[in-house]
Design a protein around this motif. Structure first.
Motif, short mmCIF file in Angstrom:
data_model
loop_
_atom_site.label_atom_id
_atom_site.label_comp_id
_atom_site.label_asym_id
_atom_site.label_seq_id
_atom_site.Cartn_x
_atom_site.Cartn_y
_atom_site.Cartn_z
N LEU B 120 62.47 18.43 67.72
CA LEU B 120 61.26 18.28 66.74
C LEU B 120 60.16 17.57 67.23
O LEU B 120 60.36 16.52 68.11
N MET B 121 58.87 18.27 67.38
CA MET B 121 57.88 17.44 68.18
C MET B 121 56.62 17.38 67.00
O MET B 121 56.32 18.37 66.46
N VAL B 122 56.07 16.10 66.79
CA VAL B 122 54.93 16.01 66.06
C VAL B 122 53.45 15.55 66.78
O VAL B 122 53.60 14.54 67.43
N GLU B 123 52.47 16.26 66.57
CA GLU B 123 51.23 15.87 67.40
C GLU B 123 50.32 15.62 66.32
O GLU B 123 50.12 16.71 65.47
N SER B 124 49.49 14.67 66.02
CA SER B 124 48.47 14.55 65.04
C SER B 124 47.50 13.85 65.67
O SER B 124 47.46 13.01 66.13
N GLU B 125 46.24 14.39 65.05
CA GLU B 125 45.09 13.46 65.24
C GLU B 125 44.02 13.20 64.02
O GLU B 125 44.06 14.17 63.33
N ILE B 126 43.94 12.01 63.48
CA ILE B 126 43.14 11.78 62.42
C ILE B 126 42.06 12.60 62.22
O ILE B 126 41.16 12.52 63.34
N GLY B 127 41.79 13.18 61.08
CA GLY B 127 40.58 14.04 60.85
C GLY B 127 40.51 15.43 61.72
O GLY B 127 39.66 16.06 61.43
N VAL B 128 41.59 15.48 62.36
CA VAL B 128 41.55 16.92 63.18
C VAL B 128 42.70 17.79 62.78
O VAL B 128 42.44 18.67 62.33
N GLY B 129 43.99 17.24 62.49
CA GLY B 129 44.99 18.17 62.01
C GLY B 129 46.18 17.39 62.83
O GLY B 129 46.48 16.48 63.29
N THR B 130 47.48 18.49 62.22
CA THR B 130 48.80 18.16 62.58
C THR B 130 49.38 19.34 63.29
O THR B 130 49.22 20.60 62.47
N ARG B 131 50.26 19.21 64.40
CA ARG B 131 50.98 20.25 64.63
C ARG B 131 52.56 19.95 64.88
O ARG B 131 52.85 19.04 65.48
N VAL B 132 53.33 20.53 64.18
CA VAL B 132 54.77 20.35 64.40
C VAL B 132 55.50 21.40 64.81
O VAL B 132 55.12 22.61 64.58
N THR B 133 56.32 21.24 66.06
CA THR B 133 56.81 22.18 66.71
C THR B 133 58.36 21.70 66.69
O THR B 133 59.00 20.71 67.07
N MET B 134 59.37 22.79 66.21
CA MET B 134 60.81 22.61 66.19
C MET B 134 61.36 23.67 66.97
O MET B 134 60.82 25.01 66.91
#
Ligand SMILES: Nc1ncnc2c1ncn2[C@@H]1O[C@H](COP(=O)(O)OP(=O)(O)OP(=O)(O)O)[C@@H](O)[C@H]1O
Ligand SMILES: [Mg+2]
Lengths: 109, 149
Positions: B120-134
């Motif tokens: 599980l990998m979570v990338e996120s930036e405030i005000g931009v969005g979130t990407r979850v990769t599993m």
């Protein structure tokens, strides 16, 4: 889909479909307003025999109703729980909080 | 070796679309040898990520877009769920069991994604969005040791 009936001072709610964020919201709104309008109801039984899928949104609504019934001095139980649903109840720790009747056990009776 | 495949989905951020995402995943996995209980688990992981995008990312506003990719390459399933929502300020804390920023939520979504998938990998930036990769390996179900659970 939800079906509500009462049995003495117990509200029995039957759920049909996937217990995800959509059905969880419907469950919360319908059951809470029913309980609010029928203060004499003490216990809640949820029949999950029509539920093949449940995620954390479903767990959240079950735990929330458990707290509600406990505050009323009543109890909550689940029946018709299949293996997949049982697994998430187990992983989340919700299993320890209430009586749970599994589909297989009920069939065996 | 399984056949490689890629499917991309773009969903409006309404709760009803979580079921559509799960159904599409079910169809996508039909050509692979995935057991029913495994399919259930992968569907839970997907459901958690998509629900998070709608509930937290978009705060239940229905005008957002959730992008999903299902891919199989070299016998490995990858599921990617992405939103353009508020983002996560502290990813480590968000992934802790029982951490939630919302009432009536148990903070189990990331726990289930972690439990039911291999990576599980979570990338996120405030005000931009979130990407979850599993990711999850699809082959050798008999050969692999039983899951400790
Ligand atoms: N896509 C997202 N955008 C913004 N915040 C997110 C996103 N996904 C998760 N979060 C944050 O991470 C926290 C933990 O997520 P997780 O899914 O583990 O629990 P939850 O959604 O709060 O509860 P549950 O999943 O049990 O209903 C959320 O409460 C939220 O603050
Ligand atoms: Mg969640």
């Amino acid at each position: 889909m939800l079906q509500l009936r009462t049995d003495d001072d117990t509200l029995v709610v039957s759920v049909v479909g996937d217990l995800d964020m959509v059905v969880a919201k419907e469950f919360r709104e319908t059951v809470d307003s029913y309980l609010f309008n029928h203060q004499w109801i003490k216990h809640l039984m949820v029949d999950l025999s029509g539920v093949n899928f449940m995620d954390s949104s479903g767990l959240g609504v079950i735990l929330g109703r458990y707290k509600l019934m406990r505050n009323r001095g009543g109890q909550m139980a689940l029946c018709g729980v299949n293996d997949g649903v049982y697994r998430v109840l187990e992983l989340s720790g919700v299993k320890k909080l209430m009586v749970i009747l599994r589909t297989a056990e009920e069939k065996a009776q | 070796m399984y056949k490689d495949n890629v499917v991309k989905l773009e969903l409006k951020s309404i709760g009803e679309n979580v079921a559509i995402a799960r159904m599409t995943l079910g169809s996508f996995l039909m050509m692979y040898d995935v057991s029913l209980s495994e399919l259930d688990e992968i569907k839970i992981a997907l459901s958690e990520a998509v629900s998070n995008s709608i509930i937290h990312g978009y705060g239940n506003h229905e005008d957002g877009v959730v992008r999903i990719i299902f891919a199989v390459q070299n016998d490995e399933l990858t599921i990617c769920v992405e939103d353009d929502g508020v983002g996560i300020s502290n990813i480590e804390q968000a992934m802790e069991p029982a951490f939630s920023t919302k009432m009536e939520h148990m903070g189990l979504g990331f726990v289930f994604m972690q439990t039911f998938m291999d990576k599980l990998m979570v990338e996120s930036e405030i005000g931009v969005g979130t990407r979850v990769t599993m990711q999850k390996a699809l082959l050798n179900q008999e050969a692999s040791e039983p899951q400790a659970m």
